[in-house]
Design a protein around this motif. Sequence first.
Motif, PDB file in Angstrom:
ATOM      1  N   GLY A  30     -75.564  16.050 -43.982  1.00  0.00           N
ATOM      2  CA  GLY A  30     -76.005  14.765 -44.517  1.00  0.00           C
ATOM      3  C   GLY A  30     -74.854  14.002 -45.135  1.00  0.00           C
ATOM      4  O   GLY A  30     -73.760  14.521 -45.328  1.00  0.00           O
ATOM      5  N   HIS A  33     -77.279  10.461 -48.517  1.00  0.00           N
ATOM      6  CA  HIS A  33     -78.554   9.741 -48.550  1.00  0.00           C
ATOM      7  C   HIS A  33     -79.519  10.291 -47.505  1.00  0.00           C
ATOM      8  O   HIS A  33     -80.681  10.540 -47.779  1.00  0.00           O
ATOM      9  CB  HIS A  33     -78.346   8.238 -48.317  1.00  0.00           C
ATOM     10  N   HIS A  34     -79.018  10.431 -46.289  1.00  0.00           N
ATOM     11  CA  HIS A  34     -79.829  10.958 -45.200  1.00  0.00           C
ATOM     12  C   HIS A  34     -79.381  12.377 -44.907  1.00  0.00           C
ATOM     13  O   HIS A  34     -78.189  12.608 -44.678  1.00  0.00           O
ATOM     14  CB  HIS A  34     -79.677  10.098 -43.944  1.00  0.00           C
ATOM     15  N   HIS A  69     -82.668  10.076 -50.029  1.00  0.00           N
ATOM     16  CA  HIS A  69     -83.362   8.956 -49.390  1.00  0.00           C
ATOM     17  C   HIS A  69     -84.197   9.413 -48.203  1.00  0.00           C
ATOM     18  O   HIS A  69     -85.326   8.985 -48.019  1.00  0.00           O
ATOM     19  CB  HIS A  69     -82.367   7.883 -48.960  1.00  0.00           C
ATOM     20  N   ALA A  70     -83.646  10.260 -47.382  1.00  0.00           N
ATOM     21  CA  ALA A  70     -84.394  10.747 -46.229  1.00  0.00           C
ATOM     22  C   ALA A  70     -84.008  12.194 -45.963  1.00  0.00           C
ATOM     23  O   ALA A  70     -82.843  12.562 -46.071  1.00  0.00           O
ATOM     24  CB  ALA A  70     -84.110   9.902 -44.995  1.00  0.00           C
ATOM     25  N   SER A  72     -84.769  15.006 -43.031  1.00  0.00           N
ATOM     26  CA  SER A  72     -85.361  15.519 -41.796  1.00  0.00           C
ATOM     27  C   SER A  72     -85.383  17.031 -41.881  1.00  0.00           C
ATOM     28  O   SER A  72     -84.453  17.632 -42.408  1.00  0.00           O
ATOM     29  CB  SER A  72     -84.536  15.121 -40.576  1.00  0.00           C
TER      30      SER A  72
ATOM     31  N   CYS B  35     -86.847   1.073 -39.878  1.00  0.00           N
ATOM     32  CA  CYS B  35     -86.258   2.358 -40.244  1.00  0.00           C
ATOM     33  C   CYS B  35     -86.187   3.181 -38.970  1.00  0.00           C
ATOM     34  O   CYS B  35     -87.073   3.106 -38.112  1.00  0.00           O
ATOM     35  CB  CYS B  35     -87.151   3.031 -41.288  1.00  0.00           C
ATOM     36  N   THR B  75     -92.915  11.343 -47.103  1.00  0.00           N
ATOM     37  CA  THR B  75     -92.067  10.406 -46.361  1.00  0.00           C
ATOM     38  C   THR B  75     -92.877   9.549 -45.396  1.00  0.00           C
ATOM     39  O   THR B  75     -94.025   9.829 -45.086  1.00  0.00           O
ATOM     40  CB  THR B  75     -90.988  11.177 -45.576  1.00  0.00           C
TER      41      THR B  75
END
Lengths: 80, 132
Positions: A30, A33-34, A69-70, A72, B35, B75
């Motif tokens: 990452g 943030h992501h 922020h994100a 996965s 997004c 999310t």
Amino acid sequence: MSANGAAATPQELKERIEAGIPGATAEVTGDGHHFNAVVSAPAFAGLSRIAQHRLVYDVFGLEVGDRIHALSIQTKESTA
Amino acid sequence: MSDETMNPMREQIQAAIEENPVILFMKGTPDQPMCGFSARTVAILQSVGQPFAAVNILPHPAIRQELSAISNWPTIPQLFVDGEFVGGCDIVTEMYQSGELQQALGLDAGPTEPAPEPQPAEPAPLSIENRL
């Protein structure tokens, strides 16, 4: 920017996932943030994918979407 | 949950989930996702030919708050099929690749293909980020 001050790092996320889920190993990449996390844990056995991902999100609570922020996630069952 | 009283926003979201067989809560719209994760999820639904309702959560931050309370999922995007929470972008992508998504949608699972890449959206003129 956040209550926790310093930006999140892949290493921090890795350590928190591994501390938060018994027996878990995590590979996290990452940019602050992501993030992408590949997590293996025996605790995933018998859980739906949704439940597996929730275990990982729960490590970070409200930080997901905010300081992180994100995130996965890919989960894999592993043997203990 | 300590607060048992339903609020109108939550009831509205719940009704939308129940009334639409396939509904996607996303950032932006299918035509203009805001997004990458929402864009990818839209691209997958479109590639399997599945019509779906879409709700843009960006204009009303409270939607996201109430939605996450309903789904217990932090999310966006969030996909619901037949009133059931299916997952976000990661899970939808995995299910698409394995053919489970097509099954869940009652579609013929054709040969699995790599997840379609969303059309590179132009950089958003406004950097809208939901901070709730």
